[in-house]
Design an enzyme around this catalytic site. Structure first.
Site, short mmCIF file in Angstrom:
data_model
loop_
_atom_site.label_atom_id
_atom_site.label_comp_id
_atom_site.label_asym_id
_atom_site.label_seq_id
_atom_site.Cartn_x
_atom_site.Cartn_y
_atom_site.Cartn_z
N GLU A 60 -6.59 -8.19 -0.53
CA GLU A 60 -6.71 -8.00 0.92
C GLU A 60 -8.10 -8.43 1.42
O GLU A 60 -9.13 -7.98 0.91
CB GLU A 60 -6.43 -6.54 1.27
N THR A 108 -1.64 -11.13 6.50
CA THR A 108 -1.07 -10.98 5.15
C THR A 108 0.32 -11.60 5.06
O THR A 108 0.64 -12.29 4.08
CB THR A 108 -0.93 -9.50 4.75
N HIS A 137 -9.24 -3.42 3.83
CA HIS A 137 -8.73 -3.86 5.13
C HIS A 137 -9.64 -3.29 6.20
O HIS A 137 -10.12 -2.17 6.09
CB HIS A 137 -7.30 -3.34 5.30
N ASP A 150 -6.04 -13.13 0.72
CA ASP A 150 -4.95 -13.44 1.66
C ASP A 150 -5.44 -14.15 2.92
O ASP A 150 -4.76 -15.03 3.46
CB ASP A 150 -4.09 -12.21 1.99
N HIS A 151 -6.65 -13.77 3.41
CA HIS A 151 -7.20 -14.36 4.65
C HIS A 151 -8.61 -13.82 4.80
O HIS A 151 -9.05 -12.99 4.01
CB HIS A 151 -6.34 -14.00 5.86
C1 GP9 Z 1 -0.13 -4.19 5.75
C2 GP9 Z 1 -1.03 -5.11 5.03
C3 GP9 Z 1 -2.19 -5.53 5.89
O1 GP9 Z 1 1.06 -3.90 5.07
O2 GP9 Z 1 -0.35 -6.17 4.50
O3 GP9 Z 1 -1.79 -6.46 6.82
P1 GP9 Z 1 -2.79 -7.44 7.58
O4 GP9 Z 1 -3.32 -6.70 8.78
O5 GP9 Z 1 -3.90 -7.83 6.67
O6 GP9 Z 1 -1.93 -8.57 7.95
MN MN Z 2 -4.24 -8.86 4.90
#
Ligand code: GP9
Ligand code: MN
Length: 413
Positions: free
Chosen positions: A38, A82, A197, A256-257
């Site tokens: 994340e 994500t 996150h 992921d980003h």
């Molecule tokens: C939520 C997680 C976070 O289930 O995948 O999402 P994001 O805000 O990073 O897209």
């Molecule tokens: Mn994410």
């Protein structure tokens, strides 16, 4: 319609990159454990914050003989965050501009990584301790042919096991390794971590390094939160070894980003000790990619410019599964035909020599606008075309023609 299918198909065939014979099938038959890291960006890897190592375990992996570490690897996500990264990994297509494809196109036909591995005898799943309908995952996972979703209901969240958005990564990876023991092999499972996150809150006991001291509370907490995620990955590796799942698996981990947006340029500039330009912002879209193959012994650091769309073909070829004819827009990074050219969803792009952003063609070596601005033109045209082809595939649901070729024949009549 059918003619779009032919046009896109021609483009894809012309751009196909053959597998490298030395790499094809080196991980054949192994389980695949993918880990979505994340909000992890590359700027913390092999670096320190006020004298504190930020990612000690991942740093070790960058020098590990069983690991390929990609240091010039970019995320290609848009608003779907994500879920966009999941879409890219599974389909090797661009997500949509201005909307989350997980919501807008969950009724499409896809030839996902999961679908392809399923056809090759794999049991496929995702593990993520959040509500199953977040990002419309439960619906989209059906479209992607993912066999099983271990959502929050599969986890036991005891006292002290949750922080920030939900279950903490360390109990999450431990229980995930337990769940894996029950899946028949070979399996492909994808773990989606959550603790790192925004707003990057942690419990006191999980703060393994101090916070940073800039004017951005977000960036200050980010380093600490990344340090916790690094610990969770270390625990995952230990648990996999303990449970006998390690030796016969391949572990693929990717950011992921971005986690730190351009709103924090000032604080980021303080950390990197430079003023952040649009060129730097583009480079900050780098996220780490690790491909760890226990016992392999010939891993390397790879600095080829590459991106998330390349994961599907690269991984399938490592598993010995061919992808010729697949409707994918990424390329196998190990292929002798690989071309370093990464297109972002918003139209920016990166090549070996240029970064195109905010309508300026930058020289990657100097970080200054290139003397010949026209050097970017041919790439710019291709970037626009490729994003258009991807949109065509998604908006026209073109993959239905692959599973039911008679549809195409009928349309072409
Ligand atoms: C939520 C997680 C976070 O289930 O995948 O999402 P994001 O805000 O990073 O897209
Ligand atoms: Mn994410």
């Amino acid at each position: 319609d059918g003619s779009e299918m032919v046009e896109v198909g021609n483009y894809i065939n012309a751009n196909y990159a053959e597998p490298n014979p030395e790499m094809l099938g080196i991980a054949e038959g192994r389980n695949i454990i993918a880990v979505s890291l994340e909000s992890l960006q590359s700027f913390v890897i092999n670096e320190e914050m006020n004298g504190h190592v930020i990612t000690p375990f991942l740093n070790e992996l960058t020098n590990d003989p069983d690991t390929f570490y990609f240091s010039n690897f970019y995320h290609q996500t848009g608003l779907g965050k994500t879920s966009d990264s999941e879409f890219i990994l599974e389909n090797s297509l661009y997500p949509r501009n201005g909307a989350a494809v997980f919501f807008t196109h969950s009724g499409n036909t896809y030839d996902s990584l999961s679908n392809k591995l399923g056809e090759n005898g794999y049991h496929t799943s995702v593990m993520h301790a959040n509500n199953k309908s977040f990002w419309n995952r439960d619906i989209m996972y059906d479209a992607l042919n993912i066999e099983k979703f271990y959502d929050v209901a599969s986890y036991e969240i005891g006292e002290g096991d949750a922080v920030n958005w939900g279950m903490k990564d360390i109990p999450f990876v431990k229980q995930s390794a337990d769940l894996m023991l029950d899946i028949p092999q070979p399996f492909y499972t994808r773990l989606i971590t959550l603790t790192n996150h925004y707003p990057f809150d942690l419990d006191e006991e999980d703060m393994l390094i101090p916070q940073y001291d800039s004017n951005s509370r977000t960036l200050n907490k980010y380093f600490q939160s990344v340090r916790y995620m690094d610990e969770a990955i270390k625990v995952l590796f230990e648990d996999l070894k303990e449970k006998g799942l390690y030796d016969n698996s391949i572990i693929v981990m990717y950011g992921d980003h971005y986690g730190i947006s351009e709103n924090h340029n000032k604080a980021m500039g303080m950390y990197l000790d430079k003023e952040i330009t649009p060129f730097d912002n583009a480079k900050l879209q780098r996220v780490p990619l690790f491909i760890h193959i226990p016992g392999y012994g010939k891993g390397e650091k790879i600095d080829t410019v590459s991106g998330q769309l390349d994961i599907r073909p690269t991984l399938l070829h490592l598993m010995g599964i061919e992808t010729k004819g697949d409707m994918q827009l990424g390329k196998d990074i190990f292929s002798p035909d690989y071309e370093p050219f990464v297109i972002f969803r918003d139209g920016r792009f990166v090549t070996e020599n240029y970064i195109y952003t905010t309508d300026v063609c930058y020289d990657t070596n100097t970080g200054e606008p290139a003397e010949e601005q026209a050097e970017c033109d041919q790439y710019l045209k291709r970037a626009m075309d490729e994003l258009d082809y991807s949109d065509m595939i998604i908006n026209g649901d073109l993959l239905r023609f692959m599973t039911e070729p008679e549809n195409l024949e009928n349309e072409m009549k």
